[in-house]
Design a protein around this motif. Sequence first.
Motif, PDB file in Angstrom:
ATOM      1  N   ARG A 174      35.611  -9.964 -28.618  1.00 40.03           N
ATOM      2  CA  ARG A 174      35.028  -8.617 -28.590  1.00 40.03           C
ATOM      3  C   ARG A 174      34.683  -7.546 -28.839  1.00 40.03           C
ATOM      4  NH1 ARG A 174      33.934 -12.360 -24.829  1.00 40.03           N
ATOM      5  NH2 ARG A 174      31.449 -13.536 -24.016  1.00 40.03           N
ATOM      6  N   ILE A 175      34.413  -6.223 -28.677  1.00 40.10           N
ATOM      7  CA  ILE A 175      34.670  -4.982 -28.842  1.00 40.10           C
ATOM      8  C   ILE A 175      36.223  -4.912 -27.917  1.00 40.10           C
ATOM      9  CG2 ILE A 175      33.216  -3.938 -28.433  1.00 40.10           C
ATOM     10  CD1 ILE A 175      33.663  -1.510 -30.220  1.00 40.10           C
ATOM     11  N   SER A 176      35.724  -4.524 -27.093  1.00 46.04           N
ATOM     12  CA  SER A 176      37.041  -4.564 -25.471  1.00 46.04           C
ATOM     13  C   SER A 176      38.484  -4.684 -25.479  1.00 46.04           C
ATOM     14  CB  SER A 176      35.904  -4.497 -24.402  1.00 46.04           C
ATOM     15  OG  SER A 176      36.023  -6.070 -24.263  1.00 46.04           O
ATOM     16  N   GLU A 177      37.752  -6.333 -26.081  1.00 42.20           N
ATOM     17  CA  GLU A 177      39.083  -7.650 -26.445  1.00 42.20           C
ATOM     18  C   GLU A 177      40.136  -7.141 -27.523  1.00 42.20           C
ATOM     19  OE1 GLU A 177      37.094 -10.856 -24.766  1.00 42.20           O
ATOM     20  OE2 GLU A 177      36.569 -10.747 -26.761  1.00 42.20           O
ATOM     21  N   VAL A 178      39.269  -6.441 -28.845  1.00 44.08           N
ATOM     22  CA  VAL A 178      40.056  -6.214 -30.138  1.00 44.08           C
ATOM     23  C   VAL A 178      40.926  -4.784 -29.695  1.00 44.08           C
ATOM     24  CG1 VAL A 178      39.765  -5.284 -32.131  1.00 44.08           C
ATOM     25  CG2 VAL A 178      38.771  -7.192 -31.667  1.00 44.08           C
ATOM     26  N   CYS A 179      40.442  -4.078 -28.762  1.00 38.88           N
ATOM     27  CA  CYS A 179      40.674  -2.469 -28.851  1.00 38.88           C
ATOM     28  C   CYS A 179      41.750  -2.661 -28.257  1.00 38.88           C
ATOM     29  CB  CYS A 179      39.630  -1.613 -27.718  1.00 38.88           C
ATOM     30  SG  CYS A 179      38.162  -1.306 -29.265  1.00 38.88           S
ATOM     31  N   GLN A 180      42.699  -3.777 -26.673  1.00 44.24           N
ATOM     32  CA  GLN A 180      42.949  -3.801 -25.589  1.00 44.24           C
ATOM     33  C   GLN A 180      43.823  -4.612 -26.046  1.00 44.24           C
ATOM     34  OE1 GLN A 180      43.274  -1.488 -23.297  1.00 44.24           O
ATOM     35  NE2 GLN A 180      41.442  -0.544 -24.436  1.00 44.24           N
ATOM     36  N   LEU A 181      43.755  -4.994 -27.322  1.00 40.25           N
ATOM     37  CA  LEU A 181      44.673  -6.252 -27.511  1.00 40.25           C
ATOM     38  C   LEU A 181      45.937  -5.802 -28.439  1.00 40.25           C
ATOM     39  CD1 LEU A 181      45.209  -9.051 -28.996  1.00 40.25           C
ATOM     40  CD2 LEU A 181      44.342  -8.351 -31.050  1.00 40.25           C
ATOM     41  N   LYS A 182      47.354  -6.584 -27.256  1.00 38.62           N
ATOM     42  CA  LYS A 182      48.614  -5.727 -27.986  1.00 38.62           C
ATOM     43  C   LYS A 182      49.578  -6.576 -28.987  1.00 38.62           C
ATOM     44  CE  LYS A 182      49.154  -3.261 -23.162  1.00 38.62           C
ATOM     45  NZ  LYS A 182      49.616  -3.421 -22.521  1.00 38.62           N
ATOM     46  N   ARG A 183      50.147  -6.391 -29.893  1.00 37.38           N
ATOM     47  CA  ARG A 183      51.025  -7.349 -30.965  1.00 37.38           C
ATOM     48  C   ARG A 183      51.345  -8.117 -30.376  1.00 37.38           C
ATOM     49  NH1 ARG A 183      53.309  -4.052 -34.915  1.00 37.38           N
ATOM     50  NH2 ARG A 183      54.909  -5.250 -36.197  1.00 37.38           N
ATOM     51  N   GLN A 184      52.080  -7.904 -28.875  1.00 41.83           N
ATOM     52  CA  GLN A 184      52.550  -9.195 -28.492  1.00 41.83           C
ATOM     53  C   GLN A 184      51.643 -10.412 -27.647  1.00 41.83           C
ATOM     54  OE1 GLN A 184      54.196  -7.326 -24.851  1.00 41.83           O
ATOM     55  NE2 GLN A 184      52.557  -7.863 -23.709  1.00 41.83           N
ATOM     56  N   ASP A 185      50.672 -10.369 -27.863  1.00 45.65           N
ATOM     57  CA  ASP A 185      49.615 -11.211 -27.847  1.00 45.65           C
ATOM     58  C   ASP A 185      49.161 -11.976 -28.997  1.00 45.65           C
ATOM     59  OD1 ASP A 185      49.597 -10.573 -24.458  1.00 45.65           O
ATOM     60  OD2 ASP A 185      48.209  -8.886 -25.176  1.00 45.65           O
ATOM     61  N   VAL A 186      49.667 -11.085 -30.111  1.00 46.19           N
ATOM     62  CA  VAL A 186      49.321 -12.190 -31.032  1.00 46.19           C
ATOM     63  C   VAL A 186      50.186 -13.022 -31.755  1.00 46.19           C
ATOM     64  CG1 VAL A 186      48.435 -12.109 -34.037  1.00 46.19           C
ATOM     65  CG2 VAL A 186      47.886 -10.517 -31.896  1.00 46.19           C
ATOM     66  N   ASP A 187      50.072 -14.719 -31.221  1.00 47.75           N
ATOM     67  CA  ASP A 187      51.120 -15.602 -31.417  1.00 47.75           C
ATOM     68  C   ASP A 187      50.967 -16.008 -32.791  1.00 47.75           C
ATOM     69  OD1 ASP A 187      52.937 -17.747 -32.204  1.00 47.75           O
ATOM     70  OD2 ASP A 187      51.968 -18.173 -29.909  1.00 47.75           O
ATOM     71  N   LEU A 188      51.698 -15.643 -33.887  1.00 46.10           N
ATOM     72  CA  LEU A 188      52.085 -16.384 -35.132  1.00 46.10           C
ATOM     73  C   LEU A 188      52.002 -17.502 -35.987  1.00 46.10           C
ATOM     74  CD1 LEU A 188      52.453 -12.419 -36.880  1.00 46.10           C
ATOM     75  CD2 LEU A 188      50.411 -13.864 -37.024  1.00 46.10           C
ATOM     76  N   VAL A 189      53.574 -17.820 -34.889  1.00 44.86           N
ATOM     77  CA  VAL A 189      53.513 -19.197 -34.960  1.00 44.86           C
ATOM     78  C   VAL A 189      52.697 -20.335 -34.437  1.00 44.86           C
ATOM     79  CG1 VAL A 189      55.624 -20.327 -33.929  1.00 44.86           C
ATOM     80  CG2 VAL A 189      55.950 -18.729 -34.117  1.00 44.86           C
ATOM     81  N   ASP A 190      52.396 -20.131 -33.820  1.00 46.09           N
ATOM     82  CA  ASP A 190      51.009 -21.378 -33.378  1.00 46.09           C
ATOM     83  C   ASP A 190      49.934 -20.686 -33.695  1.00 46.09           C
ATOM     84  OD1 ASP A 190      53.143 -23.016 -31.883  1.00 46.09           O
ATOM     85  OD2 ASP A 190      53.028 -22.219 -30.316  1.00 46.09           O
ATOM     86  N   CYS A 191      50.117 -19.650 -34.107  1.00 45.28           N
ATOM     87  CA  CYS A 191      48.182 -19.490 -34.568  1.00 45.28           C
ATOM     88  C   CYS A 191      47.266 -18.786 -33.144  1.00 45.28           C
ATOM     89  CB  CYS A 191      47.636 -20.459 -35.882  1.00 45.28           C
ATOM     90  SG  CYS A 191      48.212 -20.087 -37.271  1.00 45.28           S
ATOM     91  N   LYS A 192      48.277 -18.526 -32.420  1.00 46.92           N
ATOM     92  CA  LYS A 192      46.558 -18.322 -31.427  1.00 46.92           C
ATOM     93  C   LYS A 192      46.974 -16.856 -30.709  1.00 46.92           C
ATOM     94  CE  LYS A 192      49.435 -20.243 -27.919  1.00 46.92           C
ATOM     95  NZ  LYS A 192      49.666 -21.251 -26.933  1.00 46.92           N
ATOM     96  N   ILE A 193      45.784 -16.458 -29.862  1.00 43.69           N
ATOM     97  CA  ILE A 193      45.729 -15.112 -29.473  1.00 43.69           C
ATOM     98  C   ILE A 193      45.016 -15.206 -28.519  1.00 43.69           C
ATOM     99  CG2 ILE A 193      44.397 -12.578 -29.455  1.00 43.69           C
ATOM    100  CD1 ILE A 193      43.852 -13.423 -32.459  1.00 43.69           C
ATOM    101  N   LYS A 194      46.042 -14.253 -27.351  1.00 39.75           N
ATOM    102  CA  LYS A 194      46.004 -15.123 -25.568  1.00 39.75           C
ATOM    103  C   LYS A 194      44.748 -13.133 -25.574  1.00 39.75           C
ATOM    104  CE  LYS A 194      48.482 -14.226 -21.363  1.00 39.75           C
ATOM    105  NZ  LYS A 194      49.570 -14.706 -20.424  1.00 39.75           N
ATOM    106  N   VAL A 195      43.638 -13.390 -24.962  1.00 38.11           N
ATOM    107  CA  VAL A 195      42.919 -12.347 -24.501  1.00 38.11           C
ATOM    108  C   VAL A 195      43.544 -12.185 -23.145  1.00 38.11           C
ATOM    109  CG1 VAL A 195      40.367 -12.067 -24.403  1.00 38.11           C
ATOM    110  CG2 VAL A 195      40.722 -12.923 -26.227  1.00 38.11           C
ATOM    111  N   VAL A 196      44.028 -11.104 -23.087  1.00 31.17           N
ATOM    112  CA  VAL A 196      44.178 -10.874 -20.934  1.00 31.17           C
ATOM    113  C   VAL A 196      42.926  -9.836 -21.186  1.00 31.17           C
ATOM    114  CG1 VAL A 196      45.498  -9.704 -19.435  1.00 31.17           C
ATOM    115  CG2 VAL A 196      46.453 -10.798 -21.869  1.00 31.17           C
ATOM    116  N   GLN A 197      42.201 -10.411 -19.333  1.00 28.22           N
ATOM    117  CA  GLN A 197      41.048  -9.945 -19.105  1.00 28.22           C
ATOM    118  C   GLN A 197      40.354  -9.613 -19.893  1.00 28.22           C
ATOM    119  OE1 GLN A 197      41.671  -8.399 -16.002  1.00 28.22           O
ATOM    120  NE2 GLN A 197      43.134 -10.241 -15.652  1.00 28.22           N
ATOM    121  N   GLY A 198      39.673 -10.588 -20.659  1.00 28.88           N
ATOM    122  CA  GLY A 198      37.979 -10.393 -21.641  1.00 28.88           C
ATOM    123  C   GLY A 198      37.052 -10.564 -20.342  1.00 28.88           C
TER     124      GLY A 198
END
Length: 156
Positions: free
Chosen positions: A55-79
């Motif tokens: 969602r737009i708010s999830e993209v805007c609030q996404l932090k660099r640390q929440d993007v896991d390039l090793v396991d290819c996943k993104i943690k969405v916090v408080q979506g």
Amino acid sequence: MAFSKKLKRGRDQYEGKGRILPNVFNKKQLLELFTAIEETDIFIACLLSLFCGLRISEVCQLKRQDVDLVDCKIKVVQGKGSKDRYVMLPSSIKPVIEKWFRITESEYFIPTTSNSGISTAYLSLKFRSYLKKAGLLIEWHKTSVGQKRHLYSFIH
């Protein structure tokens, strides 16, 4: 005598509600949209949203640390619903994200001078302007109070 209340099991969460599925782009439309986008940060935000279902708010609030390039996943916090979740990062966009991380150093995925990330209003406005440039800003219907709704928009 004990009374037992029957519980309805396996109930569909959308039962009794009119569920409207979002409109999605086809490959040609995606190519037209991403060709029209001139700003790298907006390009990356739209890429992440459209390919990961954020969602737009999830993209805007996404932090660099929440993007896991090793396991290819993104943690969405408080979506939506103040819930955390993981979404998969498609391997096809992983090289783009890796390059993005090499050229940016912000705490937030989309760099900004603000302490709270890029604003949803700004990103929505930019997205709409690029939809228009790509010829994809298509009026869908008007609300009961006369507001225009378009076929494509960021998910809120």
